[in-house]
Scaffold this motif. Structure first.
Motif, short mmCIF file in Angstrom:
data_model
loop_
_atom_site.label_atom_id
_atom_site.label_comp_id
_atom_site.label_asym_id
_atom_site.label_seq_id
_atom_site.Cartn_x
_atom_site.Cartn_y
_atom_site.Cartn_z
N GLN A 1 -3.07 10.75 -1.95
CA GLN A 1 -3.34 11.86 -2.88
C GLN A 1 -3.22 11.39 -4.32
O GLN A 1 -2.46 10.49 -4.65
N LYS A 2 -3.96 12.06 -5.21
CA LYS A 2 -4.01 11.65 -6.61
C LYS A 2 -2.64 11.73 -7.30
O LYS A 2 -2.27 10.84 -8.06
N ASP A 3 -1.87 12.79 -7.03
CA ASP A 3 -0.57 12.90 -7.70
C ASP A 3 0.35 11.75 -7.26
O ASP A 3 1.15 11.23 -8.04
N PHE A 4 0.18 11.30 -6.02
CA PHE A 4 0.94 10.16 -5.53
C PHE A 4 0.53 8.89 -6.31
O PHE A 4 1.37 8.10 -6.74
N LEU A 5 -0.80 8.74 -6.50
CA LEU A 5 -1.30 7.55 -7.20
C LEU A 5 -0.82 7.52 -8.65
O LEU A 5 -0.45 6.46 -9.17
N ASN A 6 -0.81 8.67 -9.31
CA ASN A 6 -0.40 8.70 -10.72
C ASN A 6 1.06 8.30 -10.89
O ASN A 6 1.45 7.77 -11.93
N ASN A 7 1.87 8.54 -9.86
CA ASN A 7 3.26 8.08 -9.93
C ASN A 7 3.36 6.57 -9.88
O ASN A 7 4.36 5.99 -10.26
N LYS A 8 2.30 5.93 -9.34
CA LYS A 8 2.32 4.48 -9.19
C LYS A 8 1.71 3.78 -10.39
O LYS A 8 1.55 2.57 -10.40
N LYS A 9 1.35 4.54 -11.42
CA LYS A 9 0.58 3.96 -12.52
C LYS A 9 1.40 2.98 -13.35
O LYS A 9 0.86 2.07 -13.97
N LYS A 10 2.70 3.17 -13.39
CA LYS A 10 3.52 2.26 -14.19
C LYS A 10 3.47 0.85 -13.59
O LYS A 10 3.44 0.68 -12.38
N SER A 11 3.42 -0.13 -14.47
CA SER A 11 3.31 -1.51 -14.00
C SER A 11 4.67 -1.99 -13.50
O SER A 11 5.69 -1.38 -13.78
N PRO A 12 4.69 -3.09 -12.74
CA PRO A 12 5.97 -3.60 -12.23
C PRO A 12 6.93 -3.91 -13.38
O PRO A 12 6.49 -4.21 -14.49
N LYS A 13 8.20 -3.84 -13.11
CA LYS A 13 9.20 -4.15 -14.14
C LYS A 13 9.00 -5.59 -14.62
O LYS A 13 8.89 -6.50 -13.82
N LYS A 14 8.98 -5.74 -15.94
CA LYS A 14 8.76 -7.08 -16.50
C LYS A 14 10.10 -7.79 -16.67
O LYS A 14 10.54 -8.06 -17.79
#
Length: 403
Positions: free
Chosen positions: A159-172
């Protein structure tokens, strides 16, 4: 020894191909026949910076009309086959996700049109396209292609709302966890435009065994459109082929990341830079991919030549499919340790969105083999031109190869 100094000012040997089938285009802005980019400065392709400065903005086509060569009465009209739909595929194999799965962006994405997600257990999620899904679903368990394509585990809808939660990039938190510029661009620009529900293909993460993966995506073939392309798509893709190295060599570099041991960082190269490469520069671009800053990884090149020749034997005898605009993905270990043996380099065919059934006549597009032959020839030339670390080592690496 596995490394020798990087060769200076390489030259590319042209290969003349007499019978590949692609449409030549003429434009009122001037000829665009073989790799007709005006950019001949190979320094832009071989800089040592870990990040290139070239903008990742899509270049504009020239403001002029381009037409297929020959008058409309001379050439056969283009008649596309109907687009394949997801519905027409029938039941699609589903992937069962565990409730504890924690998604993250795939940080090693060097090319592609869509953001890719991954799970730490070594699988990636790529937005599904009907034609590519058709290829994986129709690949016979006995096909000789199986070892040459990523393992396919089925599909899942997210689902799109699930994807938007994943938008942040991995911790640098280290240089190893930062994302490629291209992967970041895809996640920033493309996730929001996804529909409410998106079907993803679930596949093996080919980078999972590597500590510092060096990755190159090379598009193969002279024709970059499928049988279902609209006429405008066919013309624009033909223009793209004829104004890049695709038309003249059957090869185009779409993305690169190479680990640099001295800076402990990656050198990147994206597809818009790949479109500016001219045929004479291909050799230095490939050489750059096999260079860790100072040293050319001759043993790695030799391993890829062996794999490319094995793949060529399979493709020459491929009875089931025609491949347009697919890529080869090359991966090798950038971290060099005397303690642990490096994982075996990986060579896989990827991106099957323009793959179609073989023709009954057996007259399949040979642009793929044309590109494969040129790829092998350029890598062999890099080895032959490299200063050998012992007399005739590079010659031995080339001439001891199976043909």
């Amino acid at each position: 020894m596995s490394v020798v100094p990087m060769p200076q000012s390489p030259t590319f040997h042209h290969h003349h191909h007499t019978h590949h089938h692609h449409m030549s285009l003429s434009t009122s802005c001037g000829s665009s026949s073989s790799g007709g980019s005006s950019n001949t400065n190979s320094n832009s392709t071989t800089s040592n910076s870990s990040n290139t400065n070239t903008s990742m903005m899509k270049p504009k086509k020239p403001e002029c009309a381009f037409t297929a060569s020959g008058s409309s009465s001379e050439r056969k009209p283009w008649v596309p086959v109907p687009k394949l739909t997801m519905e027409a595929l029938g039941p699609v194999p589903e992937y069962n996700l565990s409730a504890q799965s924690v998604f993250e962006p795939f940080k090693f994405q060097v090319a592609g049109h869509d953001p890719i997600l991954r799970l730490p257990e070594g699988i990636i999620f790529k937005p599904a396209l009907a034609r590519e899904l058709w290829f994986y679903m129709n690949l016979s368990p006995r096909s000789r292609l199986l070892p040459w394509v990523p393992e396919f585990h089925g599909c899942i809808e997210l689902q799109k709302d699930f994807l938007n939660n994943k938008k942040k990039s991995p911790k640098k938190n280290s240089s190893n966890s930062s994302m490629t510029p291209w992967g970041q661009k895809m996640h920033d620009e493309k996730l929001d435009s996804k529909p409410q529900t998106t079907r993803f293909m679930v596949m093996k993460d080919l980078t999972s065994n590597f500590e510092r993966p060096c990755i190159m995506d090379v598009k193969l073939g002279t024709r970059a459109y499928g049988d279902d392309a609209t006429e405008s798509k066919m013309l624009s893709q033909s223009w793209k082929s004829n104004t890049t190295t695709s038309g003249s060599t059957g090869l185009r570099v779409c993305g690169v990341q190479v680990f640099q041991s001295e800076s402990n960082d990656y050198f990147y190269f994206h597809k818009y830079e790949g479109r500016l490469v001219v045929p004479d520069d291909l050799k230095s671009v490939f050489g750059r991919f096999f260079t860790d800053g100072d040293n050319l990884r001759v043993n790695v090149i030799a391993q890829f030549i062996t794999k490319l020749k094995e793949l060529r034997r399979v493709i020459m005898d491929e009875p089931q499919f025609r491949f347009y605009a697919t890529s080869l993905l090359l991966i090798y270990e950038g971290a060099q340790s005397s303690m642990a043996p490096a994982p075996t380099p990986v060579l896989k065919m990827i991106d099957f969105a323009n793959t179609f059934p073989a023709l009954p006549s057996g007259e399949n597009d040979d642009g793929y083999l044309f590109g494969l032959n040129n790829f092998i020839a350029i890598l062999e030339q890099i080895l032959l031109d490299s200063p050998p670390s012992s007399p005739s080592e590079a010659q031995h690496l080339v001439y001891s190869q199976p043909q």
